[in-house]
Design a protein around this motif. Structure first.
Motif, PDB file in Angstrom:
ATOM      1  N   GLY A  47       0.474  -1.237  -0.078  1.00 55.11           N
ATOM      2  CA  GLY A  47       0.087  -0.133  -0.346  1.00 55.11           C
ATOM      3  C   GLY A  47       0.664   1.176   0.286  1.00 55.11           C
ATOM      4  N   THR A 102      -3.594   1.960  -9.256  1.00 57.56           N
ATOM      5  CA  THR A 102      -4.782   2.899  -8.811  1.00 57.56           C
ATOM      6  C   THR A 102      -5.904   1.408  -8.035  1.00 57.56           C
ATOM      7  OG1 THR A 102      -4.349   4.482  -9.691  1.00 57.56           O
ATOM      8  CG2 THR A 102      -6.708   4.710  -8.871  1.00 57.56           C
ATOM      9  N   ILE A 103      -6.357   0.320  -9.235  1.00 56.60           N
ATOM     10  CA  ILE A 103      -6.693  -0.215  -8.974  1.00 56.60           C
ATOM     11  C   ILE A 103      -5.916  -1.301  -7.812  1.00 56.60           C
ATOM     12  CG2 ILE A 103      -7.774  -2.495  -9.220  1.00 56.60           C
ATOM     13  CD1 ILE A 103      -7.876  -1.393 -11.883  1.00 56.60           C
ATOM     14  N   TRP A 104      -4.949  -1.716  -7.426  1.00 56.67           N
ATOM     15  CA  TRP A 104      -4.224  -1.976  -6.240  1.00 56.67           C
ATOM     16  C   TRP A 104      -4.390  -1.474  -5.065  1.00 56.67           C
ATOM     17  CZ3 TRP A 104      -2.738  -7.331  -5.722  1.00 56.67           C
ATOM     18  CH2 TRP A 104      -2.612  -7.898  -7.030  1.00 56.67           C
ATOM     19  N   LEU A 105      -4.386  -0.289  -5.367  1.00 58.68           N
ATOM     20  CA  LEU A 105      -4.631   0.619  -3.981  1.00 58.68           C
ATOM     21  C   LEU A 105      -6.168   0.701  -3.660  1.00 58.68           C
ATOM     22  CD1 LEU A 105      -2.621   2.741  -2.105  1.00 58.68           C
ATOM     23  CD2 LEU A 105      -3.073   4.351  -3.865  1.00 58.68           C
ATOM     24  N   TYR A 106      -6.735   0.518  -4.634  1.00 57.50           N
ATOM     25  CA  TYR A 106      -7.917   0.676  -3.985  1.00 57.50           C
ATOM     26  C   TYR A 106      -8.475  -0.506  -3.120  1.00 57.50           C
ATOM     27  CZ  TYR A 106     -13.311   0.817  -4.126  1.00 57.50           C
ATOM     28  OH  TYR A 106     -14.667   1.007  -3.717  1.00 57.50           O
ATOM     29  N   MET A 107      -8.396  -2.044  -3.531  1.00 59.46           N
ATOM     30  CA  MET A 107      -8.328  -3.395  -3.108  1.00 59.46           C
ATOM     31  C   MET A 107      -7.730  -3.794  -1.730  1.00 59.46           C
ATOM     32  SD  MET A 107     -10.836  -4.515  -4.876  1.00 59.46           S
ATOM     33  CE  MET A 107     -10.978  -5.924  -4.230  1.00 59.46           C
ATOM     34  N   GLY A 110      -6.186  -0.223  -0.254  1.00 61.80           N
ATOM     35  CA  GLY A 110      -7.269   0.187   0.625  1.00 61.80           C
ATOM     36  C   GLY A 110      -8.212  -0.701   1.604  1.00 61.80           C
ATOM     37  N   GLY A 111      -9.527  -1.671   0.861  1.00 58.77           N
ATOM     38  CA  GLY A 111     -10.643  -2.838   1.230  1.00 58.77           C
ATOM     39  C   GLY A 111      -9.981  -3.585   2.014  1.00 58.77           C
ATOM     40  N   HIS A 171     -14.551  -0.985   8.046  1.00 57.38           N
ATOM     41  CA  HIS A 171     -15.708  -0.451   6.376  1.00 57.38           C
ATOM     42  C   HIS A 171     -17.025   0.020   7.058  1.00 57.38           C
ATOM     43  CE1 HIS A 171     -16.460  -4.311   8.703  1.00 57.38           C
ATOM     44  NE2 HIS A 171     -15.758  -5.269   8.747  1.00 57.38           N
ATOM     45  N   GLY A 175      -7.834  -9.043  -4.217  1.00 55.18           N
ATOM     46  CA  GLY A 175      -8.071  -8.023  -2.401  1.00 55.18           C
ATOM     47  C   GLY A 175      -9.560  -8.599  -1.878  1.00 55.18           C
TER      48      GLY A 175
END
Length: 175
Positions: free
Chosen positions: A21, A57-62, A64-65, A74, A143
Motif C-alpha cells: 500500500g 490505482t486498482i491495486w491501491l483501492y483493493m 485499502g479495502g 468498513h 483483494g
C-alpha cells in the motif's frame, strides 16, 4: 487452525499489505508529477501514463479495502447497536453481522475467481502500452480473498467472544 494461528496469518498479511500500500501510494503521485513535469515543463507529454496509472490505482483501492476489512473500519450502519442494551445480545448481533460479511465476501470472492480465471485465459492487453490487463484485474480477486480471510477471522473472534462471555456468566452466576 486455531484463532492464534489465524491471527499470525493475519498479521503477516497485514505487514505485506501495508508495504504494498505504501509503495503504491508513492507510485501514483510520482507518476502524476512525472507526467506534469514532462507535459508542462518540457512540453513533451508521455503517452500512456494515464493508462499506466490504472494498475496501481486498482491495486491501491483493493489493498485499502482489505486494510479496512482487517481493521474493521468498513462502512456499516450502527444504528441497531445504539438500541441493544444487553451485552449478550450485542455479542450475538456482532456474530450475525460478521457472518453476513463473511458470506458476502466469500460470494464475491467466488465471482472474482471466475473473473480472475477469465482474465488469465483471455490475456487482454491495454490499448497503448500493451500491458496485460490481468495485472490490474487480478487485484479484485486478491483483494477479495484478503477481505474474506479477515471476515472469517472476525466471525471466529466474535463467536469466541460470545462463548467466553457465556462461560463467564455461567461460572460467575447470573448477576
Amino acid at each position: 487452525m486455531n484463532l492464534s494461528g489465524l491471527k499470525k496469518v493475519s498479521n503477516t498479511l497485514v505487514s505485506i499489505q501495508r508495504f504494498i500500500g505504501v509503495l503504491l501510494a508513492l507510485t501514483v503521485p510520482l507518476l502524476i508529477v512525472y507526467q506534469v513535469i514532462l507535459r508542462y515543463v518540457f512540453k513533451a507529454p508521455l503517452m500512456g501514463i494515464e493508462e499506466l496509472l490504472i494498475f496501481p490505482t486498482i491495486w491501491l483501492y483493493m489493498i485499502g479495502g482489505a486494510n479496512a476489512s482487517q481493521q474493521r473500519n468498513h462502512i456499516e450502519c450502527g444504528i441497531l447497536t445504539l438500541y441493544i442494551k444487553r451485552e449478550e445480545t450485542l455479542k450475538l448481533f456482532n456474530i450475525f453481522k460478521s457472518l453476513f460479511s463473511m458470506v458476502v465476501a466469500l460470494w464475491l470472492t467466488y465471482w472474482a475467481y471466475w473473473f480472475f480465471n477469465y482474465s488469465f485465459t483471455k490475456w487482454k492487453l491495454s490499448d497503448i502500452l500493451y500491458i496485460p490487463m490481468f495485472f490490474g484485474e487480478s487485484a479484485l480477486f486478491i483483494g477479495l480473498v484478503l477481505m474474506s480471510i479477515y471476515a472469517i477471522i472476525d466471525f471466529f473472534t466474535d463467536t469466541r467472544a460470545l462463548v467466553i462471555y457465556i462461560k463467564s456468566k455461567v461460572k460467575g452466576g447470573n448477576d
